[in-house]
Design an enzyme around this catalytic site. Structure first.
Site, PDB file in Angstrom:
ATOM      1  CE  LYS A  79      -3.936   1.945   2.621  1.00  0.00           C
ATOM      2  NZ  LYS A  79      -4.796   1.735   3.808  1.00  0.00           N
ATOM      3  CB  SER A 154      -8.226   3.466   2.794  1.00  0.00           C
ATOM      4  OG  SER A 154      -7.343   2.916   3.749  1.00  0.00           O
ATOM      5  CB  SER A 178      -8.370   0.752   5.790  1.00  0.00           C
ATOM      6  OG  SER A 178      -9.109   1.943   5.741  1.00  0.00           O
TER       7      SER A 178
END
Lengths: 479, 156
Positions: A79, A154, A178
């Site tokens: 990420k 997210s 997330s």
């Protein structure tokens, strides 16, 4: 054999037997990215050159019979809020679009030592603020199960990369769901470890008392494998827990006979998708059939969790994001203006709408006269939420809930209504407030073919109970 | 009506954000919507939830008054770091007096949770260690000079 479709434990096995090389593994993954990422948009940057150098080095070590790490040659996606030295770390934000990390995050150091191979950085909601990855300033990631739908967020890029076979493993971060909510939306396994289990050093801070790094994987075994590598005390993170890390793969086959499972009545609410409800109920029945004992429990303060979260998380975020001022790194507004105007213009132009909204809210709740009424009150209610879990974990070993009240929603569907978007996290947020570990595993598809997520929660540092339960369910639902 | 456009201007100053008119208009109802929901948190702490009390939190007492806006706006025009210091002092005073007021309502005495793990100060040995990343750090800055971050002249 399609190498990119393998799990990490399958690939690890084949690499160690010298049936597949690390270079072949990353070639397969990059070919898949080339083919599909124009549609899925999981990645914001690729580090192909470095990946091939590393793969060649790993292959050489294997060829020479030298010892290699536990994830030797396994392609992994990261990420884009975790620092990899000399690579861009943008948090999918304009304000960091040119930021090059001067050092490695601790998880990156650990994964490098394990000889995993970094494929690239994945898309996310800007600064991890969102539940759909639509708040990225770069692009909107699509759900590989249905390209008209969001992958959740997210960590939507990481979940989509794994679901779309564009990575073997991925790393995400989870502040209010997330990792777990996108895992549920995309039909993969996502684990948020206990707060402090994994070092946050080098993770760009959103809400420091809630943020935690964790694995997104194709199955439960991979989740355990990856957790083994990233967990552990780090002197660079003063909130990391100094407790030894077990081998998380040891507990997988322990079975659920006699395991006490709590089903919180507050997690089966009005308005939730009935197909989600029935899929979760079916999963609970299956675990009962394997010898687990279930009982209804109550987490009475659940309904306050979102309110508490959006006070605490925004308050912490407004403090954490104060560092983006156009001085030390990142975007600076062009033009000859005073320093103060430079700050305001830089931040106004550099942050996206949702980030600005949360900075506004966080600044407001921390501001004079409102701190007690909102922020302190939220912290007190947070205590009640922690106590709820303590009480229930005196009665049961794990708690099972749906991961989200709905399946992946349509792109654009919730962008106009921030509160509706926040409500996507209604079942995942309490876990972060209490600092406990939880996993989301796939538990079937709806009539439309959309994945449903099953969430398993345990007391602090009891990730093994979660993995045992998840593995039992997974193995007994294999086609 | 909880948050007004004036409040938004005030929050913008505090947050050092610049919003255009469209964003301001959009954020006003959004914040109100969210704050209304967040008032649910106020239903706890052993306080009876009476509708007028909730109203009060939403509208009267919790709303940012014009006087405050002017006051803060006035402060915000001054040098920032000093203002910030002044403001924190002032904030603390106001918070403390506000705590007293809330204590009349809050009878349960629940401890706030700031962090879920027990935090202790961790000190490292005070000794020199090589630092090799200074150049890389500076390379990220929009403007540097002689190994320093460069900004516009702050003090005239």
């Amino acid at each position: 054999m399609q190498i990119n479709k393998l799990t990490a434990h399958q690939l690890k096995d084949l690499i160690s037997k010298k049936e597949i090389s690390a270079e072949e593994a990353i070639t397969a993954v990059y070919n898949r990215i080339e083919e599909t990422d124009k549609d899925i948009c999981a990645y914001v940057s690729l580090t192909k050159e470095k990946a091939f150098l590393k793969a060649k080095a790993v292959d050489k070590k294997i060829k020479n019979g030298e010892p290699v790490g536990n994830l030797a040659g396994i392609p992994i996606a990261i990420k884009d809020n975790m620092c990899i030295k000399d690579d861009k770390t943008t948090c999918s934000s304009k304000i960091l679009e040119n930021f090059v990390a001067p050092y490695n995050a601790t998880v990156i150091e650990k994964l490098q030592a394990a000889d995993a191979i970094f494929i690239g950085k994945t898309n996310m909601d800007e600064f991890a603020m969102g539940s759909s990855t639509e708040n990225s300033s770069v692009k909107t990631t699509k759900n590989p199960c249905d390209l008209t739908r969001v992958p959740g967020g997210s960590s939507g890029g990481s979940a989509a990369a794994v679901a779309g076979d564009e990575a073997i493993l991925a790393i995400g971060s989870d502040t209010g769901g997330s990792i777990r909510q996108p895992a549920a939306c995309c039909g993969v396994v996502g684990m948020k470890p206990t707060y402090g289990r994994v070092s946050r050093y080098g993770l760009v801070a959103f809400a420091s008392s809630l943020d935690q790094i964790g694995p997104l994987t194709k199955d439960v075994t991979d989740s355990a494998l990856l957790l083994n590598e990233i967990s552990g005390y780090d002197k660079k993170d003063s909130t990391s827990i100094n407790v030894s890390v077990p081998d998380y793969t040891d507990c997988l086959t322990k079975g659920v006979k006699g395991l006490k499972i709590g089903i919180p009545r507050e997690y089966f609410i009005e308005g939730m998708n009935p197909e989600v409800k029935s899929a979760v109920e079916k999963a609970i029945k299956l675990l009962e059939g394997l010898g687990a004992k279930t009982r209804e429990v109550s987490l009475p303060h659940t309904e306050y969790a979102i309110a508490v979260y959006y006070l605490i998380a925004t308050a912490e975020a407004s403090a954490n994001l104060a560092r983006y001022d156009g001085v030390k790194y990142g975007y600076r507004t062009p033009g000859d203006v005073s320093l103060l105007d430079m700050y305001k213009k830089t931040r106004g132009e550099g942050f996206g709408a949702e980030v600005k909204r949360r900075i506004m809210l966080g600044t407001y709740v921390l501001s004079s006269g409102y701190y007690d009424a909102y922020y302190l009150k939220a912290q007190k209610v947070r205590t009640k939420i922690v106590e709820d879990f303590n009480n229930v974990f005196n009665q049961v070993d794990v708690i099972i809930t749906p991961t989200a009240p709905t399946t992946a929603f349509k792109i654009g569907e919730k962008m106009a209504d921030p509160l509706q978007m926040y409500l996507s996290d209604i079942f995942t947020i309490s876990v972060n407030l209490a600092g406990i570990p939880a996993i989301s595993i796939p538990c079937g598809l709806t009539g439309e073919g959309l994945p449903v997520g099953l969430q398993i929660l345990a007391p602090p540092l009891q990730e093994e109970r979660i993995l045992t339960t998840a593995y039992s369910y997974e193995q007994n639902t294999k086609k | 009506m909880g948050t007004t456009l004036k409040d938004i201007n005030y929050i913008m100053k505090l947050a050092r954000l610049e919003l255009n008119e469209l964003e301001k208009e959009k954020d006003t109802p959004d914040l109100n919507h969210i704050l209304f929901y967040l008032n649910k948190a106020g239903e706890l702490n052993g306080k009876d939830v009476k509708s007028e009390e909730t109203e009060e939190i939403k509208g009267g007492e919790m709303g940012i008054t014009e006087k405050e806006v002017d006051y803060i706006a006035e402060l915000a025009r001054l040098q920032l770091n000093k203002i910030e210091r002044d403001q924190y002092t002032n904030d603390l005073n106001q918070i403390l007096s506000y705590v007293d007021k809330l204590n009349e309502l809050n009878t349960n005495g629940i401890d706030p949770t700031t962090h879920v793990v027990e935090l202790t100060n961790i000190l490292r040995k005070d000794r020199e260690e090589p630092s090799s990343v200074q150049g890389k750090i500076l390379n990220n800055a929009p403007e540097i000079e002689n190994g320093c971050f460069k900004v516009k002249k702050i003090i005239e």
